[in-house]
Design a protein around this motif. Structure first.
Motif, PDB file in Angstrom:
ATOM      1  N   ASP A  20       2.172 -50.272 -46.375  1.00 42.76           N
ATOM      2  CA  ASP A  20       0.854 -50.702 -46.762  1.00 42.76           C
ATOM      3  C   ASP A  20      -0.098 -49.381 -46.976  1.00 42.76           C
ATOM      4  OD1 ASP A  20       1.674 -53.225 -47.943  1.00 42.76           O
ATOM      5  OD2 ASP A  20       1.405 -53.904 -45.805  1.00 42.76           O
ATOM      6  N   GLY A  22      -4.054 -48.545 -47.175  1.00 47.90           N
ATOM      7  CA  GLY A  22      -5.302 -49.222 -47.332  1.00 47.90           C
ATOM      8  C   GLY A  22      -6.243 -48.233 -48.207  1.00 47.90           C
ATOM      9  N   HIS A 116      -0.041 -48.844 -42.904  1.00 48.98           N
ATOM     10  CA  HIS A 116       0.857 -49.920 -41.949  1.00 48.98           C
ATOM     11  C   HIS A 116       1.964 -50.152 -42.610  1.00 48.98           C
ATOM     12  CE1 HIS A 116      -3.470 -50.756 -40.754  1.00 48.98           C
ATOM     13  NE2 HIS A 116      -3.068 -51.029 -40.081  1.00 48.98           N
ATOM     14  N   ARG A 117       3.168 -50.743 -41.640  1.00 56.54           N
ATOM     15  CA  ARG A 117       4.296 -51.340 -42.162  1.00 56.54           C
ATOM     16  C   ARG A 117       4.025 -52.621 -42.761  1.00 56.54           C
ATOM     17  NH1 ARG A 117       8.748 -50.061 -37.602  1.00 56.54           N
ATOM     18  NH2 ARG A 117       9.839 -48.865 -39.019  1.00 56.54           N
ATOM     19  N   HIS A 118       4.866 -53.215 -43.419  1.00 54.27           N
ATOM     20  CA  HIS A 118       4.801 -54.498 -43.907  1.00 54.27           C
ATOM     21  C   HIS A 118       4.327 -55.641 -42.994  1.00 54.27           C
ATOM     22  CE1 HIS A 118       4.610 -54.063 -48.376  1.00 54.27           C
ATOM     23  NE2 HIS A 118       5.947 -54.048 -48.690  1.00 54.27           N
ATOM     24  N   ASP A 119       4.898 -55.326 -41.810  1.00 51.45           N
ATOM     25  CA  ASP A 119       4.566 -56.474 -40.834  1.00 51.45           C
ATOM     26  C   ASP A 119       3.332 -56.319 -40.189  1.00 51.45           C
ATOM     27  OD1 ASP A 119       4.955 -54.250 -39.183  1.00 51.45           O
ATOM     28  OD2 ASP A 119       6.768 -55.118 -38.265  1.00 51.45           O
ATOM     29  N   GLY A 120       2.473 -55.187 -40.809  1.00 54.85           N
ATOM     30  CA  GLY A 120       1.176 -54.845 -40.092  1.00 54.85           C
ATOM     31  C   GLY A 120       1.224 -54.209 -38.803  1.00 54.85           C
ATOM     32  N   THR A 121       2.336 -53.524 -38.617  1.00 56.23           N
ATOM     33  CA  THR A 121       2.429 -52.451 -37.436  1.00 56.23           C
ATOM     34  C   THR A 121       1.719 -51.157 -37.976  1.00 56.23           C
ATOM     35  OG1 THR A 121       4.453 -53.137 -36.822  1.00 56.23           O
ATOM     36  CG2 THR A 121       3.785 -51.245 -35.886  1.00 56.23           C
ATOM     37  N   GLU A 122       0.712 -50.620 -37.197  1.00 53.11           N
ATOM     38  CA  GLU A 122       0.406 -49.380 -37.918  1.00 53.11           C
ATOM     39  C   GLU A 122       1.128 -48.017 -37.456  1.00 53.11           C
ATOM     40  OE1 GLU A 122      -3.600 -48.476 -36.163  1.00 53.11           O
ATOM     41  OE2 GLU A 122      -3.572 -46.420 -36.962  1.00 53.11           O
TER      42      GLU A 122
END
Ligand SMILES: [Zn+2]
Ligand SMILES: [Zn+2]
Length: 343
Positions: A20, A22, A116-122
């Protein structure tokens, strides 16, 4: 289509995955990556346990692209601008920047929290750029406009290998016209040192490498000899004990040794202090040739368009982003000067 990037996970796994990207924050720009070189430092990041980057890491740092969106307050760039990404920009505020030495900046600015990764990890982008990806976000100072005529597959090389090699000659060492130069390690950075020495007007350029193929390439780019000999400037592009000690041996009276190559953790070399003193050897360390993207990328691009600097000849092959693994293997095996990934 979803964004993709080549991500290094703790433990050493590398994979192309959806990421992802931003929107750019204030002072930042969103850049579509049009081409990215595969540089030894990416291998170094993988092999040296992330090389100080927090996991997971978005690989790649030698990129050229197009500005897609600008954040609030961006005044130097607009959507559609062709840019090369710079990993060694200047903050303008640290001690070296304040005393007028931005090339020695200690805190190059970075965009944070945009990838970010899809799981939200930066994701931490390598050297604040992260170019093995379809898009990335960087501070505006890290995206430098270059002429549209320069193809992105060539322009990207300016972002690391070429800036490092050429500027190690012109800025770090300040090689003078007529100087004798030796280059140990003739990959993309070594070839760039050779081209920089040619531009500086060196009278002798000695290329040294264990790989015969690289010596043949070195001659093509301007080396004049392929055997060792005494020189005024010896560039160690490899960074091993053997190469550094060889460079010390090649540097003649008042000669300069320039360390460019990244050494593995724990690597040590021995100094013969009386010999160092007698010969007045200078030892310099080059961080990416002390390049300053704003000043150096435009002139490197111009030299390429004017035929003074051969970028096209350095691009051995191009591949899609999914070809990252073969590209790293080819670099490890010395098969290529540069593979350029075209996301
Ligand atoms: Zn600074
Ligand atoms: Zn690099």
């Amino acid at each position: 289509m979803a964004d993709q990037g080549v991500v290094l996970t703790e433990g050493g796994t590398v994979a192309l995955e959806e990421i992802d990207v931003g929107a750019p924050g204030p002072g930042e720009v969103l850049v579509r990556i049009d081409a990215t070189g595969v540089c030894h430092s990416d291998l170094h990041v993988i092999e040296e346990n992330g090389w100080g980057h927090a996991y997971p890491v978005l690989l790649g740092h030698e990129g050229a692209g197009t500005v897609i969106e600008t954040g609030e307050g961006v005044d130097t760039l607009a959507a559609g601008d062709r840019v090369v990404l710079g990993w060694k920009t200047a903050c303008g505020d640290c001690a070296p920047c304040r005393r007028g030495e931005p090339r020695q900046c200690k805190r190059p600015p970075a965009a944070r929290g945009r990838l970010h990764r899809h799981d939200g990890t930066e994701l931490t982008p390598v050297l604040r750029t992260g170019t093995f990806a379809t898009h990335t976000v960087v501070p505006q100072v890290a995206a430098v406009k270059v002429p549209e005529e320069l193809p992105p597959e060539q322009a990207c090389l300016i972002g690391c290998a070429v800036a490092t090699g050429v500027m190690s000659v012109l800025e770090t060492a300040k090689v003078w016209e007529g100087a004798r130069v030796a280059v140990i390690g003739c990959g993309a950075v070594g070839i760039s040192v050779i081209q920089g020495a040619r531009i500086a007007g060196a009278s002798e350029i000695r290329a040294i490498d264990l790989d015969e193929r690289k010596l043949a390439q070195a001659l093509h780019f301007g080396a004049t000899h392929t055997e060792p000999g005494p020189v005024d400037f010896a560039f160690d592009v490899v960074g091993r004990r053997t190469t550094f000690e060889q460079a010390l041996g090649l540097a003649g009276s008042s000669g300069t040794v320039v360390l460019i190559g990244l050494s593995p953790a724990g690597e040590k070399a021995e100094l013969d202090l009386p010999a160092l003193f007698a010969k007045r050897t200078r030892i310099l360390v080059s961080h990416g040739g002390d390049h300053l993207p704003q000043e150096d990328f435009p002139r490197l691009a111009r030299w390429s368009l004017d035929g003074k600097l051969d970028l096209a000849g350095m691009v051995t092959r191009t591949a899609p982003l999914a070809g990252w693994k073969d590209a790293l293997d080819a670099m490890r095996d010395g098969d290529v000067i540069r593979t350029v990934l075209v996301p």
